[in-house]
Design a protein around this motif. Structure first.
Motif, PDB file in Angstrom:
ATOM      1  N   ASP A 225       0.852  -1.186   0.000  1.00  0.00           N
ATOM      2  CA  ASP A 225       0.000   0.000   0.000  1.00  0.00           C
ATOM      3  C   ASP A 225       0.890   1.240   0.000  1.00  0.00           C
ATOM      4  OD1 ASP A 225      -1.986   1.858   0.237  1.00  0.00           O
ATOM      5  OD2 ASP A 225      -2.852   1.054   2.085  1.00  0.00           O
ATOM      6  N   ALA A 226       0.939   1.945  -1.136  1.00  0.00           N
ATOM      7  CA  ALA A 226       1.707   3.192  -1.273  1.00  0.00           C
ATOM      8  C   ALA A 226       3.161   3.018  -0.854  1.00  0.00           C
ATOM      9  CB  ALA A 226       1.044   4.313  -0.469  1.00  0.00           C
ATOM     10  N   VAL A 227       3.770   1.925  -1.277  1.00  0.00           N
ATOM     11  CA  VAL A 227       5.130   1.600  -0.848  1.00  0.00           C
ATOM     12  C   VAL A 227       6.160   2.380  -1.658  1.00  0.00           C
ATOM     13  CG1 VAL A 227       6.866  -0.234  -0.839  1.00  0.00           C
ATOM     14  CG2 VAL A 227       4.585  -0.664   0.089  1.00  0.00           C
ATOM     15  N   ALA A 228       7.055   3.031  -0.937  1.00  0.00           N
ATOM     16  CA  ALA A 228       8.169   3.747  -1.555  1.00  0.00           C
ATOM     17  C   ALA A 228       9.469   3.223  -0.971  1.00  0.00           C
ATOM     18  CB  ALA A 228       8.052   5.249  -1.315  1.00  0.00           C
TER      19      ALA A 228
ATOM     20  N   ASN B 281      15.305   7.114  -5.891  1.00  0.00           N
ATOM     21  CA  ASN B 281      13.952   6.596  -5.669  1.00  0.00           C
ATOM     22  C   ASN B 281      13.773   5.303  -6.460  1.00  0.00           C
ATOM     23  OD1 ASN B 281      13.096   8.832  -4.035  1.00  0.00           O
ATOM     24  ND2 ASN B 281      12.931  10.043  -5.905  1.00  0.00           N
TER      25      ASN B 281
ATOM     26  N   ARG C 186       8.146   4.008  -6.094  1.00  0.00           N
ATOM     27  CA  ARG C 186       7.456   5.291  -5.930  1.00  0.00           C
ATOM     28  C   ARG C 186       5.952   5.052  -5.773  1.00  0.00           C
ATOM     29  NH1 ARG C 186      10.631   9.507  -9.010  1.00  0.00           N
ATOM     30  NH2 ARG C 186      12.509   8.503  -9.787  1.00  0.00           N
ATOM     31  N   GLY C 187       5.516   4.783  -4.570  1.00  0.00           N
ATOM     32  CA  GLY C 187       4.084   4.663  -4.307  1.00  0.00           C
ATOM     33  C   GLY C 187       3.433   3.464  -4.954  1.00  0.00           C
ATOM     34  N   VAL C 188       3.999   2.295  -4.724  1.00  0.00           N
ATOM     35  CA  VAL C 188       3.502   1.069  -5.354  1.00  0.00           C
ATOM     36  C   VAL C 188       2.347   0.479  -4.562  1.00  0.00           C
ATOM     37  CG1 VAL C 188       4.074  -1.315  -5.928  1.00  0.00           C
ATOM     38  CG2 VAL C 188       5.683   0.528  -6.467  1.00  0.00           C
ATOM     39  N   ASP C 189       1.246   0.207  -5.244  1.00  0.00           N
ATOM     40  CA  ASP C 189       0.100  -0.520  -4.695  1.00  0.00           C
ATOM     41  C   ASP C 189       0.007  -1.863  -5.417  1.00  0.00           C
ATOM     42  OD1 ASP C 189      -0.675   1.623  -3.062  1.00  0.00           O
ATOM     43  OD2 ASP C 189      -1.997   2.451  -4.608  1.00  0.00           O
TER      44      ASP C 189
ATOM     45  N   SER D 183       8.624   4.237   3.032  1.00  0.00           N
ATOM     46  CA  SER D 183       7.282   4.622   3.486  1.00  0.00           C
ATOM     47  C   SER D 183       6.270   3.665   2.880  1.00  0.00           C
ATOM     48  CB  SER D 183       6.966   6.070   3.091  1.00  0.00           C
ATOM     49  OG  SER D 183       6.967   6.222   1.686  1.00  0.00           O
ATOM     50  N   GLY D 184       5.034   3.762   3.345  1.00  0.00           N
ATOM     51  CA  GLY D 184       3.989   2.852   2.901  1.00  0.00           C
ATOM     52  C   GLY D 184       3.917   1.625   3.793  1.00  0.00           C
TER      53      GLY D 184
ATOM     54  N   ARG E 138       7.362   2.608 -10.637  1.00  0.00           N
ATOM     55  CA  ARG E 138       5.902   2.646 -10.499  1.00  0.00           C
ATOM     56  C   ARG E 138       5.261   1.498 -11.282  1.00  0.00           C
ATOM     57  NH1 ARG E 138       7.235   8.190 -11.356  1.00  0.00           N
ATOM     58  NH2 ARG E 138       6.606   9.538  -9.621  1.00  0.00           N
TER      59      ARG E 138
END
Length: 228
Positions: free
Chosen positions: A14-17, A28, A31-34, A68-69, A225
């Motif tokens: 969930d929103a993994v960075a 990076n 970048r915000g992987v779901d 994060s995430g 992504r």
């Protein structure tokens, strides 16, 4: 996250960075992987080199901590577990197969498969190892060491080792990347058949578009992504 997440989904990102340091400054990687992998689902991750595919597997398996995430493996938030806790969570439930086989060089094929089972407390580890090596066509190679085996044979041992405990989730990072065409096809056939037999979900990174089409779903990555 999507509404179609099942409660028993073995893997949820969930929103993994993921950002890693370098001499040129922070890089990076993710970048915000779901991503949701549901029970028994076989997902192929494709994309150019450097797109974050292998990092996604490392984060999902708890081998790398995201910046994060949230990562949930079998419903557990990995951020709440230390390295030992993540290893315990994976034990017997999540398995990994890599491009480079990662067999222990001082152990026979039989011992390579049996050792993780023995660590898990299985009483019949050697018998199970022999059974699984038979399933991958290596009954005649039980006492051979990795240096005595071809690349295809070594990857078959690695598959047997990964699946002998009948895990719920298999991470496969370029499992046929070091094999020639005919051997790669044979190993891929085995992997898909055995994953289906044990009922495991699978997250597979591959550069092979033909191999990817055998999955239930293809996830394309670019620049850290998921793009489709």
């Amino acid at each position: 996250m999507s509404d179609d997440v099942t409660p028993a989904a073995p893997l949820v990102l969930d929103a993994v960075a993921l950002t890693l340091p370098s001499s040129a400054g922070p890089v990076n990687i993710l970048r915000g992987v779901d991503l949701v992998v549901n029970p028994g689902e076989r997902v192929a991750i494709i994309g150019p080199s450097g797109s974050g595919k292998s990092s996604l597997i490392a984060v999902g398996a708890g081998l790398e901590e995201p910046t994060s995430g949230q990562v949930r493996l079998f419903g557990q938030d990995l951020a709440k577990l230390n390295e030992d806790g993540r290893a315990r969570l994976r034990r017997g439930r999540a398995a990994l197969v890599f491009q480079s086989f990662h067999l222990l060089p001082n152990m026979t094929a039989e011992e390579n498969v049996a050792t993780p089972l023995e660590i898990d407390g299985a009483r019949d580890a050697m018998a199970t190892a022999r059974d699984w090596l038979g399933r991958v066509g290596l009954s005649g190679r039980l006492t051979h060491y990795p240096h005595q085996l071809s690349g295809g044979e070594q990857q078959r041992v690695a598959l047997a080792r990964a699946l002998a405990a009948r895990p719920a989730l298999l991470f496969a990072d370029e499992p046929t990347g070091n094999l020639d065409g005919a051997t790669a096809t044979s190993v891929a056939d085995l992997m898909f058949n055995l994953v289906t037999e044990v009922g495991a979900a699978m997250v597979m990174v591959t550069h092979d578009p033909v191999l990817a089409t055998r999955a239930d779903r293809i996830v394309r990555m670019a620049d850290g992504r998921i793009v489709s």
